[in-house]
Design an enzyme around this catalytic site. Structure first.
Site, PDB file in Angstrom:
ATOM      1  N   TRP A 483      -2.952  -4.825  -4.499  1.00 25.90           N
ATOM      2  CA  TRP A 483      -2.324  -6.141  -4.382  1.00 25.90           C
ATOM      3  C   TRP A 483      -2.257  -6.868  -5.729  1.00 25.90           C
ATOM      4  CZ3 TRP A 483      -6.312  -4.089  -1.576  1.00 25.90           C
ATOM      5  CH2 TRP A 483      -6.003  -3.672  -0.274  1.00 25.90           C
ATOM      6  N   ASP A 484      -2.505  -6.171  -6.829  1.00 30.05           N
ATOM      7  CA  ASP A 484      -2.522  -6.782  -8.166  1.00 30.05           C
ATOM      8  C   ASP A 484      -3.584  -7.871  -8.247  1.00 30.05           C
ATOM      9  OD1 ASP A 484      -1.795  -7.223 -10.784  1.00 30.05           O
ATOM     10  OD2 ASP A 484      -0.121  -8.545 -10.294  1.00 30.05           O
ATOM     11  N   MET A 485      -4.758  -7.593  -7.713  1.00 31.39           N
ATOM     12  CA  MET A 485      -5.847  -8.562  -7.729  1.00 31.39           C
ATOM     13  C   MET A 485      -6.749  -8.363  -8.950  1.00 31.39           C
ATOM     14  SD  MET A 485      -5.440 -10.677  -5.326  1.00 31.39           S
ATOM     15  CE  MET A 485      -4.437 -10.873  -3.850  1.00 31.39           C
TER      16      MET A 485
END
Length: 802
Positions: A483-485
């Site tokens: 999630w591009d965290m």
């Protein structure tokens, strides 16, 4: 004038309104049928039928139209209150249009043509009652503040607690986060809640560095200047460094690195054009340190005893004489180190450091930005430590080969595509550790081919030994991140009072909304962290972690529901609901999908690179959480070419060359370009770090500069940039989408002052003392290409009026 002609004209408004209701009803009916087929609310279908019936009756001059419309308005009010209660910004868009048309229908000259044949005073009474009920509900909602927390900090200090960050003059700001601890806390106290309203502009400086026609879309002024050596040091998006007089803003010297285009046709090869800051190193700061034998260290002989380290957009690390702006010839090759060494190939602008390096007594340490979602063969996320005086490579830590920190051999290449660290380091020289907020291995939304080494050190915090680059400890905040965290904010170091005594803490704010609090000496949690079950079901070839770690100290938003979809009219709200029900969404950490998935919090995060600020004396944190939903849709590799070219990191299909899927990633917006999820979208808040409880939380910012009509409605807007706090009890933030620098009382969150800016200020402001002994507050206002805020080249300083 004939009676028939006058009557015909009097029927015009009912006829027009009848046509309007028919069209409105038809639109709601069509959308309502689709929404109901997706399992959504039946309201729009039923309201569409009701409006069509009322419209038909108006066209037939039937008085019964008022009664039918009254039923629609009354039912809409009951439905809206059932869904959202007395929440002004959700209630009013559901009812405002229907309420306004209801008032029109009550006007005597509107009703007069309808009296023929079937006059029924009940219709007027029923519609009047429906209008009054809707109006009263709207008025009552003005006095509620859903999502806000009102509270008051009851102390000026926690006994025994003090600022333990590395020493510097109180009036200086020597590092990006003021100190290497990244605390963004100033001991200055001239500006207080009682006098902050007297802040006025002291001077304005124009850098002359404005976005050009060939620049990338994300040309951003994210710079926090430094105040050291009696000067201010500012960097610009095109990697220029300017030294200014802190009292007048007068330019003292300027360095222009003359950026190379790296064989790109123009600067459009760059995904970003950004300089968040430069780094200051002073040999004299270490001259009084004791050697292991107990004697003072011998002074270092250097052509540049005071240095500014500049990372450039064309992949260089340059050392400048902080006094003159001339390159330090003893560093690297004539004053610079080529960061393309041992990296391998990349597209122009695809690799460089957007953030300032860290410095210690002997080392300058730098990471790098890698453009997301281009391919699976991108540069390494290696961290490199160079001798602060000679530029010689001392060690390198490659998360794809984490155990070997020996300087890489000539001709070798660091592990391709290993997780990178693009943000700011925190440094504790007493403990001998560097703290790295880590990203993940690209591509962001597909992890089927990730290596065990890259999985181990991605999306978390890694502590390295300063002297050797060896891993001392690490803690992952998102397992198998899809999630591009990545951890965007600089870690914050402080001594924290706990039930078990005072502990050396590191605080990491994250995109998913958790603030992880660890013992920085060993990585053990101080605030409990729990593994929570999360949605499963990744695409073929990938997998998901069954659980994710969540801190007890967090600003994680509630799970979205259909009723949270928002719009300024019932129509765009309905379309957002259709979008919501069409996408996969099982809550936070819903896996990416071919269907399309909602990512909430989105990839801008609850907290991004702006991080957080703390007051170590009061033992509080001041934060600016934002809430924006995104959606991602995986595209099979064979279909990517049909989608058109990639425009930016959030526009067009991201190709992920080498992976089985590309991805379309974009904000969840209505057809009008507004967020689909209901406001507020941005807050300011304070946390009591001794109890882990939120003291207060208030929506923050207006839509003045982001809506078609420049009305300063206080809806709470996202902010990109950081905060700082002061011993005077005042905190500052400038990163909101509207063009303001604002001051807040740290005890209760009350906004005390705001200064209108000539451009967006998606930066972290800072404060310092001038030669005149006055406290200044300084902000860079240059705008942000991706967010669409107004761009400029302003450096503005404020001080109290005489």
């Amino acid at each position: 004038m004939s009676t028939d002609g006058a009557l015909s004209r009097s029927r015009l408004l009912p006829t027009l309104l009848g046509i309007l209701l028919l069209l409105m009803g038809l639109a709601l009916l069509a959308g309502g049928i689709k929404l109901s087929m997706l399992g959504g609310s039946l309201y729009y279908l039923l309201a569409g039928i009701g409006l069509m019936v009322a419209g038909g009756l108006l066209l037939a001059d039937r008085y019964a139209a008022l009664s039918v419309y009254a039923v629609v308005l009354f039912a809409s009010t009951v439905w809206a209150l059932w869904e959202v209660g007395l929440d002004w910004w959700q209630l009013v868009p559901r009812l405002a249009l229907l309420f306004t048309l209801g008032i029109v229908m009550l006007l005597p000259w509107f009703r007069r043509p309808l009296r023929r044949g079937d006059f029924n005073p009940v219709g007027t009474g029923v519609l009047s009652a429906a209008v009054v009920i809707a109006g009263v509900a709207a008025l009552a909602s003005l006095f509620t503040n859903p999502g806000e927390i009102k509270g008051q900090l009851d102390r000026d200090a926690v006994p025994g607690m003090s600022n333990t960050a590395p020493a510097m003059p109180d009036g200086d700001w020597n590092s990006y986060g003021r100190s290497a601890h990244g605390d963004r806390y100033s001991p200055l106290a001239q500006i207080t809640p009682q006098n902050v309203s007297k802040l006025v502009p002291a001077w304005t400086f124009r850098t002359g560095d404005l976005p050009g026609p060939n620049d990338p879309g994300e040309t951003t002024a994210e710079n926090t200047p430094l105040k050291a050596n009696g000067m201010l040091y500012v960097c610009t998006p095109h990697s220029q460094v300017i030294a200014l007089d802190p009292d007048t803003g007068k330019e003292i010297w300027r360095f222009d690195p003359k950026l190379s285009t790296q064989n790109a046709a123009n600067f459009k090869g760059w995904a970003h054009m950004t300089c968040r800051g430069v780094t200051y190193h002073d040999d004299a700061a270490y001259a009084t340190e004791q050697s292991p034998t107990g004697t003072a260290n011998a002074p270092v002989t250097s052509v540049c005893p005071r240095r500014i380290f500049l990372p450039t957009a064309d992949t260089r690390l340059i050392a400048l004489n902080a006094d003159t702006g001339k390159m330090c010839e003893d560093f690297g090759n004539g004053g610079q180190v080529d960061l393309t060494a041992n990296i391998g190939g990349f597209t122009p602008g695809g690799y460089y450091s957007t953030s300032p390096p860290a410095v210690t007594k002997d080392l300058v340490v730098i990471g790098g930005h890698v453009t997301d979602n281009v391919s699976t063969d991108e540069p390494s996320g290696v961290i490199r430590a160079f001798d602060v005086h000679t530029g010689k490579l001392v060690w390198n830590w490659d998360s794809g080969n984490p155990d070997d920190t020996t300087p890489i051999a000539e001709g070798k290449v660091y592990t391709r595509n290993s997780p990178n660290m693009w943000s700011m380091f925190a440094v504790d020289e007493k403990l001998g550790m560097l703290y790295l907020p880590m990203g993940n291995q690209t591509p962001d939304q597909f992890g089927g081919a990730r290596t065990p080494e890259s999985e181990l050190h991605s999306a978390g915090l890694t502590a390295l030994d300063i002297a050797t680059g060896k891993v001392r400890w690490h803690f992952q905040f998102t397992h198998h991140d899809l999630w591009d965290m990545d951890v965007g904010g600089q870690p914050t170091l402080m001594d924290l009072k706990t039930a078990d005594g005072v502990k050396p803490a590191v605080l990491a704010s994250t995109k998913q909304g958790s603030i992880y609090v660890l013992d920085r000496s060993n990585g053990q949690p101080i605030v409990p962290i729990n593994e929570i079950p999360v949605p499963q079901g990744a695409v073929e070839g990938d997998h998901t972690s069954p659980t994710q770690p969540m801190s007890d100290l967090n600003f994680v938003p509630p799970t979205l529901k259909e009723r949270d979809m928002w719009g300024v009219t019932p129509f765009d709200q309905m379309l957002c609901r259709i979008d919501f029900k069409s996408l996969r969404y099982d809550g936070m950490f819903t896996p990416p999908s071919l269907q399309g998935s909602i990512v909430y919090p989105g990839n801008f995060g609850v907290f991004d690179w702006g991080g957080m600020s703390v007051d170590p004396v009061r033992q509080i944190a001041f934060v600016n959480p934002s809430y924006m939903a995104f959606k991602s849709k995986l595209i099979p590799a064979a279909e990517i070419a049909k989608q058109g070219p990639r425009v930016s990191e959030t526009q067009g299909v991201q190709p992920n060359k080498g992976a089985p899927y590309g991805v379309i990633l974009e904000a969840l917006l209505s057809p009008m370009g507004l967020p689909c999820q209901a406001p507020a979208w941005g807050y300011v808040a304070a946390v009591d770090l001794t109890t882990h409880k939120t003291i207060w939380k208030h929506k923050n910012g207006t839509v003045r500069d982001s809506s078609p009509v420049p009305i300063p409605l206080s809806m709470g807007v996202p902010s990109l940039g950081g905060t700082f706090t002061t011993a005077g009890g005042v905190a500052f933030l400038s990163g909101t989408l509207d063009q303001y620098l604002r001051a807040y009382d740290v005890k209760n969150g009350k906004q005390l002052w705001e200064g209108r800016l000539p451009a967006g200020a998606q930066t972290t402001p800072m404060t310092y003392t001038g030669k005149d002994g006055k406290q200044y507050v300084l902000v860079v206002a240059g705008g942000h290409g991706s967010l669409g805020t107004k761009q400029g080249d302003y450096v503005i300083a404020y001080k109290l009026s005489e």
